[in-house]
Design an enzyme around this catalytic site. Structure first.
Site, PDB file in Angstrom:
ATOM      1  N   ASP A   4       0.832  -1.192   0.000  1.00  0.00           N
ATOM      2  CA  ASP A   4       0.000   0.000   0.000  1.00  0.00           C
ATOM      3  C   ASP A   4       0.872   1.250   0.000  1.00  0.00           C
ATOM      4  OD1 ASP A   4      -2.769   1.149   0.406  1.00  0.00           O
ATOM      5  OD2 ASP A   4      -1.821   1.927   2.216  1.00  0.00           O
ATOM      6  N   GLU A  48      14.380 -14.547  -0.337  1.00  0.00           N
ATOM      7  CA  GLU A  48      14.604 -15.706   0.536  1.00  0.00           C
ATOM      8  C   GLU A  48      13.485 -16.735   0.394  1.00  0.00           C
ATOM      9  OE1 GLU A  48      15.129 -14.594   4.635  1.00  0.00           O
ATOM     10  OE2 GLU A  48      16.199 -12.763   4.081  1.00  0.00           O
TER      11      GLU A  48
END
Length: 546
Positions: A208, A268
């Site tokens: 956002d 990751e």
């Protein structure tokens, strides 16, 4: 913790993906309280999978006072009880992954709720452990706010706090204080929030207000924006926010380094992010900056196709040409509707035929795509009476701007009752009566419904990967006819769209091209009916010999 049932690792799954946005309050209520929830989403995931989407994006469901309906987070690591529990969320991820759907969730990092523990501590004194976690500033000598910054929701972007005798910054509601990203501990805390959800199995995030993270360290005044440069892309025209050029209250260069840190966390887990760029003047440029290379966010969307301006052939060429100029090394994510703007069927006054064509256009653009719940049904903006309004934005600027409730009314699953199969109780926003005849149940029974068209169009995009990931070339507006080519090493398509209610001709020689998409009602020759498209495939010499 739900790490099982994960989909195969694919670091490029996002590239060209179709992402279905779910506004959880309005998707499906399983408890009968009139508010949608996570168990309700689980009940309807088969529908999303059948549509042909690659992923879902779920708007905020975190603990919140709901002053801005979840975009004011009071606990980033838990589910608000109105939506369910963490166990419900884990079950949702497992169900989605079992259906082949990736799960993206909305992370609101630029600000918290004033009920978040971080802000409660920060406001207690000038020297507590989190005193620098939010943007605090002394008043001017006359007691007025430190600068001229304005809130998107109206009024100054500063609110006085009597505990610290300072002002705090809020780019949105006064109950949404802005975090201070110049504080390294804040960055680390937010990266840990991302890790928390990635460990639960999410495949990525919608970020956002991604360009609001940092404010100018010196808190300099924003300059005035000349009237001729103002537009209502981000804020309604009645909002004084449009009178400033917001060069200091957002879009700060320090954001690039934070996005690199965020990307390293995503890497990751093989996850991806799409950022919301809220800027009326430089949205595409910032999108290009934030998605350039392979060490920032994967995708961003600006508001060019979410704006009120009619989407003409010339406008599409203008926007895509600008993308080539400022974001050629980036990756856009396109949408025509979402939870913050008037539904595009209403915004552009589209007939059912035009809605089909615009869906095909959206799914033919270079980039990824977001579809907003209900657009596949052709839902128009609902007319919500003032007494039924929930959105503080609409209440503030009524009646010139009616807020965002009209695009947030409940999904219509069936016609059988006034709640449209959404809830056994009274919905938090009323179901628009005119939506009932567009319900999923009704459209499932019609072979040539708009819902059936969306399913076929998504299947067509999957069958022709060049539409999702190929390059585009030869952008052209010939009167009301838009055309461009999509190219990859093994495919070459010509896409033509008649964006008008008048018949037109394909504006180029299509010798050596074969028409596709007969099942979608696409033109199979040189003539285009009103609101009709055509997609041609280049015939190779080997194919023509055969």
């Amino acid at each position: 913790m739900a790490t099982m049932n994960s989909l195969p690792m694919d670091p490029d799954w996002w590239r060209g993906a179709v992402i279905y946005q779910i506004y959880p309050r309005s998707f499906q209520d399983s408890s009968g309280d009139g508010i949608g929830d996570l168990k309700g989403i689980i009940q309807r995931l088969d529908y999303v999978a059948k549509l042909g989407a690659d992923a879902i994006w779920i708007s905020p469901f975190f603990k919140s006072p709901m002053k801005d309906f979840g975009y004011d987070v009071s606990d980033y690591r838990d589910v608000d009880p109105m939506f369910g529990t963490l166990a419900d969320f884990d079950a949702l991820v497992a169900k989605a992954h079992g259906l082949g759907l990736r799960v993206m969730i909305d992370l609101v990092l630029s600000h918290t709720s004033d009920q978040h523990d971080w802000f409660k501590e920060s406001r207690q004194s000038l020297d507590n452990a989190k005193s620098n976690w939010f943007v605090w500033a002394d008043p001017k000598p006359d007691g007025t706010p430190p600068n001229n910054w304005l809130s998107i929701f109206g009024g100054p972007a500063w609110t006085w706090d009597s505990r610290r005798c300072q002002y705090y910054l809020h780019n949105f509601l006064s109950t949404q204080p802005d975090l201070n990203f110049h504080e390294p501990e804040v960055q680390e805390a937010l990266l840990d929030v991302a890790r928390f959800w990635l460990k639960r199995g999410v495949d990525g995030f919608r970020l956002d207000t991604i360009n609001f993270y940092f404010a100018d360290k010196e808190l300099r005044d924003n300059p005035a924006l000349p009237p001729e440069k103002r537009n209502d892309t981000i804020a309604p025209s009645v909002n004084p926010y449009n009178h400033q050029e917001h060069i200091y209250s957002k879009n700060q260069p320090e954001n690039i380094e934070f996005l690199r840190k965020f990307r390293s966390v995503l890497n990751e887990y093989g996850a991806a992010a799409v950022g919301e760029v809220g800027d009326a003047q430089r949205g595409l440029e910032i999108m290009g900056q934030y998605t350039r290379g392979d060490d920032l966010v994967q995708m961003c969307y600006a508001f060019e196709f979410l704006a009120n301006a009619p989407l003409t052939a010339a406008r599409v060429v203008e926007v895509l040409t600008q993308v080539d100029a400022v974001a050629s090394d980036g990756w856009p994510c396109w949408a025509f509707s979402n939870h913050d703007v008037v539904r595009h069927a209403t915004r552009w006054n589209l007939s059912p035929e035009a809605q089909r064509l615009f869906a095909l256009l959206l799914l033919s653009l270079r980039g990824s795509v977001c579809l907003y719940q209900g657009e596949e049904l052709g839902l128009q903006e609902a007319d919500v009476a003032f007494d039924d309004l929930q959105d503080p934005y609409g209440i503030e600027f009524w009646p010139e701007f009616k807020g965002r409730d009209g695009c947030r009314t409940p999904m219509v699953w069936e016609r059988t009752n006034q709640n449209a199969g959404f809830s056994q109780g009274k919905p938090w926003l009323p179901v628009a009566p005119e939506h009932l005849r567009q319900s999923v149940e009704d459209q499932e029974a019609v072979e040539e419904s708009l819902l059936a068209f969306y399913r076929a169009a998504l299947a067509f995009r999957k069958a022709h990967p060049v539409l999702a990931t190929g390059d585009h070339a030869n952008l052209r507006a010939t009167g009301n006819v838009l055309s461009f080519e999509r190219k990859s090493d093994d495919a070459h398509l010509l896409c033509v769209f008649n964006l008008s209610g008048e018949a037109a001709d394909v504006p180029m020689d299509v010798t050596g091209w074969e028409p596709l998409g007969n099942a979608l009602g696409l033109a199979q020759g040189n003539e285009l009916a009103p609101w009709q498209g055509a997609i041609f495939r280049r015939v190779t010499k080997e194919k023509s010999k055969g």
